[in-house]
Write a protein that holds these residues in place. Structure first.
Motif, PDB file in Angstrom:
ATOM      1  N   UNK A   1       0.807  -1.224   0.000  1.00 53.45           N
ATOM      2  CA  UNK A   1       0.000   0.000   0.000  1.00 53.45           C
ATOM      3  C   UNK A   1       0.837   1.269   0.000  1.00 53.45           C
ATOM      4  N   UNK A   2       2.145   1.136  -0.177  1.00 59.25           N
ATOM      5  CA  UNK A   2       3.062   2.280  -0.203  1.00 59.25           C
ATOM      6  C   UNK A   2       2.873   3.195   1.000  1.00 59.25           C
ATOM      7  N   UNK A   3       3.119   2.706   2.217  1.00 61.99           N
ATOM      8  CA  UNK A   3       2.959   3.564   3.397  1.00 61.99           C
ATOM      9  C   UNK A   3       4.000   4.668   3.423  1.00 61.99           C
ATOM     10  N   UNK A   4       3.681   5.751   4.110  1.00 61.50           N
ATOM     11  CA  UNK A   4       4.661   6.822   4.273  1.00 61.50           C
ATOM     12  C   UNK A   4       5.857   6.333   5.076  1.00 61.50           C
ATOM     13  N   UNK A   5       5.604   5.496   6.086  1.00 59.47           N
ATOM     14  CA  UNK A   5       6.673   4.951   6.922  1.00 59.47           C
ATOM     15  C   UNK A   5       6.378   3.478   7.191  1.00 59.47           C
ATOM     16  N   UNK A   6       7.413   2.653   7.085  1.00 55.94           N
ATOM     17  CA  UNK A   6       7.327   1.252   7.481  1.00 55.94           C
ATOM     18  C   UNK A   6       8.098   1.107   8.789  1.00 55.94           C
ATOM     19  N   UNK A   7       7.390   0.702   9.841  1.00 55.97           N
ATOM     20  CA  UNK A   7       8.002   0.479  11.143  1.00 55.97           C
ATOM     21  C   UNK A   7       8.279  -1.009  11.317  1.00 55.97           C
ATOM     22  N   UNK A   8       9.510  -1.333  11.684  1.00 52.75           N
ATOM     23  CA  UNK A   8       9.908  -2.726  11.871  1.00 52.75           C
ATOM     24  C   UNK A   8      10.437  -2.894  13.291  1.00 52.75           C
ATOM     25  N   UNK A   9       9.798  -3.768  14.054  1.00 47.12           N
ATOM     26  CA  UNK A   9      10.171  -3.993  15.451  1.00 47.12           C
ATOM     27  C   UNK A   9      10.841  -5.354  15.571  1.00 47.12           C
ATOM     28  N   UNK A  10      12.166  -5.361  15.703  1.00 51.70           N
ATOM     29  CA  UNK A  10      12.963  -6.591  15.792  1.00 51.70           C
ATOM     30  C   UNK A  10      12.566  -7.581  14.686  1.00 51.70           C
ATOM     31  N   UNK A  11      12.592  -7.170  13.413  1.00 51.26           N
ATOM     32  CA  UNK A  11      12.067  -8.032  12.347  1.00 51.26           C
ATOM     33  C   UNK A  11      12.863  -9.301  12.106  1.00 51.26           C
ATOM     34  N   UNK A  12      14.101  -9.367  12.618  1.00 49.18           N
ATOM     35  CA  UNK A  12      14.921 -10.572  12.426  1.00 49.18           C
ATOM     36  C   UNK A  12      15.060 -11.394  13.695  1.00 49.18           C
ATOM     37  N   UNK A  13      14.379 -10.975  14.757  1.00 50.32           N
ATOM     38  CA  UNK A  13      14.583 -11.591  16.063  1.00 50.32           C
ATOM     39  C   UNK A  13      14.218 -13.062  16.127  1.00 50.32           C
ATOM     40  N   UNK A  14      13.254 -13.503  15.319  1.00 57.22           N
ATOM     41  CA  UNK A  14      12.813 -14.895  15.362  1.00 57.22           C
ATOM     42  C   UNK A  14      13.422 -15.730  14.241  1.00 57.22           C
ATOM     43  N   UNK A  15      14.387 -15.174  13.520  1.00 57.59           N
ATOM     44  CA  UNK A  15      14.929 -15.850  12.338  1.00 57.59           C
ATOM     45  C   UNK A  15      16.354 -16.332  12.577  1.00 57.59           C
ATOM     46  N   UNK A  16      16.755 -17.360  11.806  1.00 48.62           N
ATOM     47  CA  UNK A  16      18.149 -17.767  11.832  1.00 48.62           C
ATOM     48  C   UNK A  16      18.987 -16.716  11.112  1.00 48.62           C
ATOM     49  N   UNK A  17      20.293 -16.826  11.215  1.00 43.20           N
ATOM     50  CA  UNK A  17      21.184 -15.787  10.687  1.00 43.20           C
ATOM     51  C   UNK A  17      20.987 -15.552   9.195  1.00 43.20           C
ATOM     52  N   UNK A  18      20.904 -16.626   8.414  1.00 46.22           N
ATOM     53  CA  UNK A  18      20.778 -16.479   6.964  1.00 46.22           C
ATOM     54  C   UNK A  18      19.462 -15.805   6.593  1.00 46.22           C
ATOM     55  N   UNK A  19      18.362 -16.232   7.220  1.00 51.88           N
ATOM     56  CA  UNK A  19      17.061 -15.632   6.922  1.00 51.88           C
ATOM     57  C   UNK A  19      17.020 -14.180   7.385  1.00 51.88           C
ATOM     58  N   UNK A  20      17.646 -13.910   8.539  1.00 50.16           N
ATOM     59  CA  UNK A  20      17.681 -12.538   9.039  1.00 50.16           C
ATOM     60  C   UNK A  20      18.416 -11.610   8.092  1.00 50.16           C
TER      61      UNK A  20
END
Length: 265
Positions: free
Chosen positions: A170-189
């Motif tokens: 939806x093309x937001x003005x701002x995308x907020x990401x809260x610890x987006x890699x916290x639940x992922x392994x290193x490669x996926x993060x």
């Protein structure tokens, strides 16, 4: 690269402005100031990481800036428009039109397909799903072949990419990401971080990411450091080693400040 022409809110050179943003929680024993008159301006098309010791206010900053919590005082402007104060319905409409979210938890609806999850916010807003734009974003994120699958059939990294697609379509003005890699392994993060960088470069997206990981923070163009609810440092063109050094110094300062008080926030 994206080729997405979704007509979102008009773009402003200034994506996010916080003016003397304050958040006080009324506790049972004494009030706790989570944000203390924070002022911050971020240009459109920028990628900013927010870091700080535990309890520094970084998640509260994101939640107030995104309209998920109501600040005690101060102003929030997203894409040049002030976050409304006319009740939850008005705030929800504002968020749907101007704000995107990516969290550590993917928050996908299990009985919907990937494509349906991506277009769900548009349906909830009463708009016709942007199927072409959905297909384009799925293609850019490398998950076109997953469009008809359901979340339980996907890996964690794939689910996070679906969450990013949902936030971007939806093309937001701002995308907020809260610890987006916290639940992922290193490669996926790392892959998720590359996708966020690509969204900034190729899509002109503005990203604000809260993280505790210096390596993740260094993927941004700049880092804002919080302590005790205040901005205490900023770093442009960061590298992971320098981010880690500043965080270590900040942890030491905060620990020393609260030594013997038992009041580390």
């Amino acid at each position: 690269m994206y080729g997405v022409t979704t007509a979102g809110p008009p773009r402003a050179a200034e994506a996010l402005r916080l003016e003397a943003l304050t958040k006080v929680y009324e506790g049972t024993s004494r009030p706790v100031t989570a944000l203390d008159a924070v002022s911050l301006t971020l240009p459109a098309g920028s990628f900013t990481s927010v870091m700080g010791p535990s309890g520094s206010g970084k998640s509260t900053l994101l939640q107030c800036a995104a309209g998920l919590e109501t600040p005690t005082s101060g102003r929030v402007l997203v894409g040049g428009e002030e976050l409304p104060s006319g009740g939850e319905a008005a705030v929800t409409r504002f968020r749907r039109g101007r704000v995107g979210f990516v969290f550590q938890q993917y928050n996908l609806v299990p009985y919907l397909t990937v494509a349906q999850n991506v277009t769900l916010p548009q349906r909830l807003a009463g708009r016709r799903p942007a199927r072409k734009e959905c297909a384009t974003v799925l293609g850019v994120l490398g998950i076109s072949e997953l469009a008809e699958r359901r979340p339980a059939e996907l890996s964690g990294g794939q689910q996070q990419r679906v969450a990013i697609a949902r936030a971007l379509v939806s093309r937001p003005a701002v995308l907020f990401a809260d610890e987006p890699t916290g639940a992922l392994d290193t490669a996926s993060g790392r892959q998720v971080l590359r996708l966020l960088q690509e969204a900034v470069r190729e899509f002109g997206q503005t990203v604000v990411m809260v993280t505790h990981d210096p390596v993740a923070a260094a993927c941004a163009e700049s880092v804002v450091f919080l302590a005790d609810g205040r901005i205490v440092d900023r770093l442009a063109a960061p590298d992971a080693d320098e981010v880690a050094r500043r965080m270590t110094r900040l942890d030491e300062v905060v620990a020393s400040r609260h030594a013997g008080t038992g009041a580390a926030r």
